[in-house]
Design a protein around this motif. Structure first.
Motif, PDB file in Angstrom:
ATOM      1  N   ASP A   7       0.822  -1.207   0.000  1.00 52.58           N
ATOM      2  CA  ASP A   7       0.000   0.000   0.000  1.00 52.58           C
ATOM      3  C   ASP A   7       0.859   1.260   0.000  1.00 52.58           C
ATOM      4  O   ASP A   7       0.567   2.220  -0.709  1.00 52.58           O
ATOM      5  N   SER A   8       1.921   1.260   0.802  1.00 49.03           N
ATOM      6  CA  SER A   8       2.765   2.454   0.875  1.00 49.03           C
ATOM      7  C   SER A   8       3.498   2.685  -0.441  1.00 49.03           C
ATOM      8  O   SER A   8       3.626   3.817  -0.892  1.00 49.03           O
ATOM      9  N   SER A   9       3.959   1.613  -1.066  1.00 46.33           N
ATOM     10  CA  SER A   9       4.642   1.756  -2.355  1.00 46.33           C
ATOM     11  C   SER A   9       3.710   2.341  -3.405  1.00 46.33           C
ATOM     12  O   SER A   9       4.096   3.195  -4.200  1.00 46.33           O
ATOM     13  N   ASP A 154      13.849   8.459   1.947  1.00 50.45           N
ATOM     14  CA  ASP A 154      13.767   7.754   3.231  1.00 50.45           C
ATOM     15  C   ASP A 154      12.332   7.609   3.724  1.00 50.45           C
ATOM     16  O   ASP A 154      12.106   7.252   4.888  1.00 50.45           O
ATOM     17  N   LEU A 155      11.374   7.878   2.857  1.00 50.73           N
ATOM     18  CA  LEU A 155       9.985   7.942   3.308  1.00 50.73           C
ATOM     19  C   LEU A 155       9.353   6.573   3.555  1.00 50.73           C
ATOM     20  O   LEU A 155       8.621   6.386   4.531  1.00 50.73           O
ATOM     21  N   GLU A 160       5.631   3.437   6.603  1.00 50.49           N
ATOM     22  CA  GLU A 160       5.063   2.113   6.879  1.00 50.49           C
ATOM     23  C   GLU A 160       4.981   1.869   8.380  1.00 50.49           C
ATOM     24  O   GLU A 160       3.973   1.365   8.892  1.00 50.49           O
ATOM     25  N   LYS A 161       6.045   2.206   9.084  1.00 45.18           N
ATOM     26  CA  LYS A 161       6.074   2.016  10.535  1.00 45.18           C
ATOM     27  C   LYS A 161       4.992   2.849  11.210  1.00 45.18           C
ATOM     28  O   LYS A 161       4.254   2.345  12.072  1.00 45.18           O
ATOM     29  N   LYS A 162       4.876   4.111  10.821  1.00 46.96           N
ATOM     30  CA  LYS A 162       3.878   4.978  11.434  1.00 46.96           C
ATOM     31  C   LYS A 162       2.459   4.513  11.084  1.00 46.96           C
ATOM     32  O   LYS A 162       1.559   4.554  11.926  1.00 46.96           O
ATOM     33  N   TYR A 252      -4.225   7.765   3.394  1.00 47.77           N
ATOM     34  CA  TYR A 252      -4.446   7.087   2.114  1.00 47.77           C
ATOM     35  C   TYR A 252      -3.935   5.645   2.155  1.00 47.77           C
ATOM     36  O   TYR A 252      -4.544   4.748   1.569  1.00 47.77           O
ATOM     37  N   ILE A 253      -2.813   5.429   2.806  1.00 50.30           N
ATOM     38  CA  ILE A 253      -2.288   4.064   2.948  1.00 50.30           C
ATOM     39  C   ILE A 253      -3.276   3.200   3.721  1.00 50.30           C
ATOM     40  O   ILE A 253      -3.587   2.066   3.327  1.00 50.30           O
TER      41      ILE A 253
END
Length: 259
Positions: A7-9, A154-155, A160-162, A252-253
């Motif tokens: 999702d993040s990608s 570096d995003l 993803e962690k957050k 959005y993720i």
């Protein structure tokens, strides 16, 4: 975590910074859902250039400001179609110049200049483009750090962690004062009640805040825990001017995750 990675990608691939032309405005107005770009502009001008910018909702401009204001060059952010028609008609009848940024297809009328953005992350990409435009015009250490952050290298791991730390089982989200411009899309994307520091009657909630407003939000957390509410806290430890944009991206993720 694999789902978050996909999702993040997908979302990060849609982040696009566009070269835009911005003037110097002392009055900014925003329509429904356009708080994020409006306050990104306002805060960037205040924090990076030391300029005070008045920022108001669009109907305050229409009902209380424009017929009497000396300011004839406005920056306006619009998205809602009905609002946009009203604004364009009003500006035209009063002969007011305005630069309008929108996520809709709008036809210029009178002394208006319209710049259109499009796509799922329209308001996010507009906000990133505004911040990029202002930061690259300066040579301060902070503006340079912001430009480095805007390359997104570096995003992925960080966001993803957050995103994984947001508890979607809790019914409410409470966001800090710094994150207020992200409220509309967090609420829309997650289908949750989103409250702010300035609201009352909190219940079981995820509290989201930044490093600079940690203390005021932890007061809310303390009171909730004292009254036996379930509380989860999320710190967005990042540049404050970027924090509302990042929270919008996180929404959005998570929207993709809860479909």
């Amino acid at each position: 975590m694999l789902q978050f990675s996909k999702d993040s990608s997908s979302i990060i691939s849609k982040l696009k910074i566009k070269d835009i032309n911005l003037g110097n405005y002392s009055l900014v107005a925003y329509g429904k859902g356009m708080e994020l770009p409006a306050f990104t502009y306002q805060r960037a001008k205040i924090n990076l250039e030391g300029k005070i910018i008045k920022t108001i909702p669009i109907y305050e401009l229409l009902f209380l400001e424009d017929a009497y204001a000396d300011e004839k060059n406005l920056l306006i952010f619009l998205n809602d179609v009905s609002e946009s028609k009203e604004v364009l008609d009003n500006l035209w009848s009063l002969g007011i110049n305005a630069d309008i940024f929108t996520c809709q297809k709008l036809k210029e009328k009178g002394n208006t200049k319209i710049t259109e953005f499009e796509g799922e992350l329209c308001e996010t990409n507009l906000s990133l483009s505004i911040l990029n435009n202002i930061a690259k015009s300066l040579n301060s250490p902070r503006s340079k750090r912001i430009l480095e952050e805007l390359d997104f290298s570096d995003l992925k791991d960080w966001i993803e962690k957050k995103s994984s730390e947001v508890d979607l089982n809790l019914p409410e989200i409470i966001i800090s004062p710094v994150l207020l411009p992200s409220k509309y899309y967090v609420e829309e994307n997650l289908g949750k009640i989103v409250k702010t520091y300035y609201d009352t009657n909190f219940s079981n909630s995820t509290l989201i805040y930044t490093g600079i407003d940690t203390l005021v939000m932890r007061r809310i957390s303390f009171e909730l825990k004292k009254n036996n509410y379930n509380v989860k806290e999320l710190l967005l430890d990042t540049e404050p001017l970027m924090a509302p944009i990042y929270l919008t991206i996180i929404s959005y993720i998570l929207k993709n995750k809860i479909k």
